[in-house]
Design an enzyme around this catalytic site. Structure first.
Site, mmCIF file in Angstrom:
data_model
loop_
_atom_site.group_PDB
_atom_site.id
_atom_site.type_symbol
_atom_site.label_atom_id
_atom_site.label_comp_id
_atom_site.label_asym_id
_atom_site.label_seq_id
_atom_site.Cartn_x
_atom_site.Cartn_y
_atom_site.Cartn_z
ATOM 1 N N HIS A 23 -9.167 -29.002 19.617
ATOM 2 C CA HIS A 23 -10.406 -28.415 19.117
ATOM 3 C C HIS A 23 -10.180 -26.953 18.720
ATOM 4 O O HIS A 23 -11.126 -26.234 18.424
ATOM 5 C CB HIS A 23 -11.502 -28.499 20.184
ATOM 6 C CG HIS A 23 -12.027 -29.888 20.409
ATOM 7 N ND1 HIS A 23 -11.262 -30.889 20.960
ATOM 8 C CD2 HIS A 23 -13.235 -30.439 20.137
ATOM 9 C CE1 HIS A 23 -11.987 -32.000 21.036
ATOM 10 N NE2 HIS A 23 -13.185 -31.750 20.539
ATOM 11 N N ASN A 24 -8.920 -26.518 18.730
ATOM 12 C CA ASN A 24 -8.562 -25.151 18.361
ATOM 13 C C ASN A 24 -8.345 -25.107 16.852
ATOM 14 O O ASN A 24 -7.362 -25.638 16.331
ATOM 15 C CB ASN A 24 -7.284 -24.738 19.107
ATOM 16 C CG ASN A 24 -6.862 -23.308 18.825
ATOM 17 O OD1 ASN A 24 -6.915 -22.845 17.690
ATOM 18 N ND2 ASN A 24 -6.409 -22.618 19.850
ATOM 19 N N LYS A 27 -5.014 -23.652 15.567
ATOM 20 C CA LYS A 27 -3.876 -24.548 15.810
ATOM 21 C C LYS A 27 -3.893 -25.711 14.821
ATOM 22 O O LYS A 27 -2.844 -26.100 14.273
ATOM 23 C CB LYS A 27 -3.938 -25.062 17.250
ATOM 24 C CG LYS A 27 -2.758 -25.893 17.680
ATOM 25 C CD LYS A 27 -2.894 -26.327 19.130
ATOM 26 C CE LYS A 27 -2.755 -25.175 20.099
ATOM 27 N NZ LYS A 27 -2.708 -25.634 21.512
ATOM 28 N N GLU A 54 -9.458 -32.880 30.523
ATOM 29 C CA GLU A 54 -9.058 -31.837 31.457
ATOM 30 C C GLU A 54 -7.534 -31.816 31.523
ATOM 31 O O GLU A 54 -6.902 -32.861 31.736
ATOM 32 C CB GLU A 54 -9.637 -32.105 32.844
ATOM 33 C CG GLU A 54 -9.339 -31.014 33.848
ATOM 34 C CD GLU A 54 -9.945 -31.277 35.209
ATOM 35 O OE1 GLU A 54 -9.703 -30.477 36.130
ATOM 36 O OE2 GLU A 54 -10.660 -32.289 35.355
ATOM 37 N N ASP A 83 0.826 -28.797 23.218
ATOM 38 C CA ASP A 83 0.536 -27.938 24.364
ATOM 39 C C ASP A 83 1.527 -26.799 24.298
ATOM 40 O O ASP A 83 2.739 -27.008 24.222
ATOM 41 C CB ASP A 83 0.645 -28.679 25.700
ATOM 42 C CG ASP A 83 -0.100 -27.909 26.791
ATOM 43 O OD1 ASP A 83 -1.316 -27.720 26.657
ATOM 44 O OD2 ASP A 83 0.543 -27.488 27.770
ATOM 45 N N SER A 84 0.995 -25.605 24.268
ATOM 46 C CA SER A 84 1.857 -24.456 24.075
ATOM 47 C C SER A 84 1.369 -23.301 24.914
ATOM 48 O O SER A 84 0.226 -23.294 25.379
ATOM 49 C CB SER A 84 1.904 -24.058 22.590
ATOM 50 O OG SER A 84 0.604 -23.846 22.094
ATOM 51 N N PHE A 169 -3.775 -16.471 15.960
ATOM 52 C CA PHE A 169 -4.743 -16.726 17.014
ATOM 53 C C PHE A 169 -4.063 -16.539 18.364
ATOM 54 O O PHE A 169 -2.862 -16.311 18.448
ATOM 55 C CB PHE A 169 -5.322 -18.147 16.898
ATOM 56 C CG PHE A 169 -4.281 -19.240 16.971
ATOM 57 C CD1 PHE A 169 -3.990 -19.856 18.170
ATOM 58 C CD2 PHE A 169 -3.590 -19.638 15.839
ATOM 59 C CE1 PHE A 169 -3.022 -20.863 18.245
ATOM 60 C CE2 PHE A 169 -2.629 -20.644 15.893
ATOM 61 C CZ PHE A 169 -2.350 -21.250 17.108
ATOM 62 N N GLY A 170 -4.851 -16.636 19.424
ATOM 63 C CA GLY A 170 -4.278 -16.538 20.760
ATOM 64 C C GLY A 170 -3.614 -15.198 21.019
ATOM 65 O O GLY A 170 -4.174 -14.132 20.750
ATOM 66 N N HIS A 197 7.609 -21.144 17.493
ATOM 67 C CA HIS A 197 7.885 -22.194 18.471
ATOM 68 C C HIS A 197 7.344 -23.530 17.991
ATOM 69 O O HIS A 197 7.969 -24.571 18.192
ATOM 70 C CB HIS A 197 7.265 -21.822 19.815
ATOM 71 C CG HIS A 197 5.825 -21.402 19.736
ATOM 72 N ND1 HIS A 197 5.397 -20.327 18.981
ATOM 73 C CD2 HIS A 197 4.700 -21.915 20.297
ATOM 74 C CE1 HIS A 197 4.083 -20.195 19.090
ATOM 75 N NE2 HIS A 197 3.630 -21.142 19.878
#
Length: 210
Positions: A23-24, A27, A54, A83-84, A169-170, A197
Site C-alpha cells: 500500500h506504499n 514503492k 500484520e 520487504d525492505s 520516500f522513506g 537495493h
C-alpha cells in the site's frame, strides 16, 4: 518460511497481471518502473482493496513471503511483495525489519520522525559512532497455489544529516550510497533504480523468472 528455491524449482512469470502486495505508493511506483519493460500489468494491493497483513516475521524474507502469499491467495493472481529496510551498523542493524515501525504515529507513518529517531540514536552513541548503513530488499514472488520464491538485494552507504532531497520516500533523504555524494532523495529516479537495493533484487528476479 520457505527455503531458498533451488534453480530447478524456479517458476517463470508470464506477461499479464501481477499484484504488487503493497500500500506504499512510492514503492509501487518504483516496482512498476522496473517491471514495465516486461509486459507485466502491475496492480497494487490498494487498488484491489486487499488488507495489509500484520508483519509478524523477524526477517525480511519471512515478511515478504507472508505478504506475497496472502495477496496471491486473496486475488487469485501471482503476487510480488517487497520487504525492505535500513540497517545501521552502530545500532546493531536497527531499525532493520522494524524500519516502518519507527515511522508509525497515531495518524500514519511519519518518515521525518523516523529519520530523526535514527539520528538521535546515533547521537547517543557519541561523536565517533560509525555512520555506515545499508538497505536490504527481499522480493517474494508467490502464486495462488502456494509456490513462492525470493530474491535479496543490498545497497551499502552512509547516513547524512540533515535530510537532503525531495525525491523518493522513506529514509532516502539521509542515505548516501557508496560511490555517490548525493542522497537517494537527490537522485533522478532512474539513477536510483540503477543502483538501489531494490534494483539489485530485481536484477536477480528478472534473470530468473522473466
Amino acid at each position: 518460511m520457505s527455503e531458498a528455491v533451488p534453480p530447478q524449482a524456479i517458476r517463470k512469470l508470464a506477461p499479464g497481471k501481477l499484484v504488487i502486495a503493497s500500500h506504499n505508493a512510492g514503492k509501487v511506483r518504483e516496482i512498476n518502473a522496473l517491471l514495465a519493460p516486461f509486459g507485466i500489468e502491475a496492480i497494487s494491493a490498494a487498488e484491489l482493496d486487499l488488507p495489509e497483513p500484520e508483519e509478524t516475521g523477524t526477517t525480511f524474507v519471512a515478511n515478504a513471503e507472508l505478504k506475497a502469499l496472502q495477496a496471491a491467495d486473496l486475488s487469485g493472481l501471482p503476487a510480488l511483495a517487497d520487504d525492505s529496510g535500513l540497517c545501521v551498523d552502530a545500532l546493531g542493524g536497527d531499525p532493520g525489519v522494524y524500519t516502518a515501525n519507527w515511522a508509525e504515529t497515531p495518524n500514519g507513518r511519519d518518515w521525518t520522525l523516523a529519520m530523526t529517531k535514527v539520528e538521535q540514536a546515533l547521537a547517543a552513541k557519541g561523536p565517533d559512532a560509525s555512520r555506515d548503513a545499508h538497505f536490504v530488499c527481499v522480493l517474494a514472488l508467490a502464486w495462488p497455489d502456494g509456490h513462492v520464491q525470493w530474491f535479496e538485494g543490498r545497497a551499502d552507504g552512509t547516513l547524512t544529516w540533515p535530510p537532503r532531497g525531495a525525491v523518493g520516500f522513506g529514509y532516502d533523504p539521509v542515505f548516501v550510497p557508496t560511490g555517490s555524494d548525493v542522497t537517494y532523495a537527490e537522485m533522478d529516479p532512474a539513477q536510483k533504480h540503477a543502483i538501489s537495493h531494490r534494483a539489485a533484487a530485481f536484477a536477480q528476479l528478472i534473470a530468473a523468472v522473466l
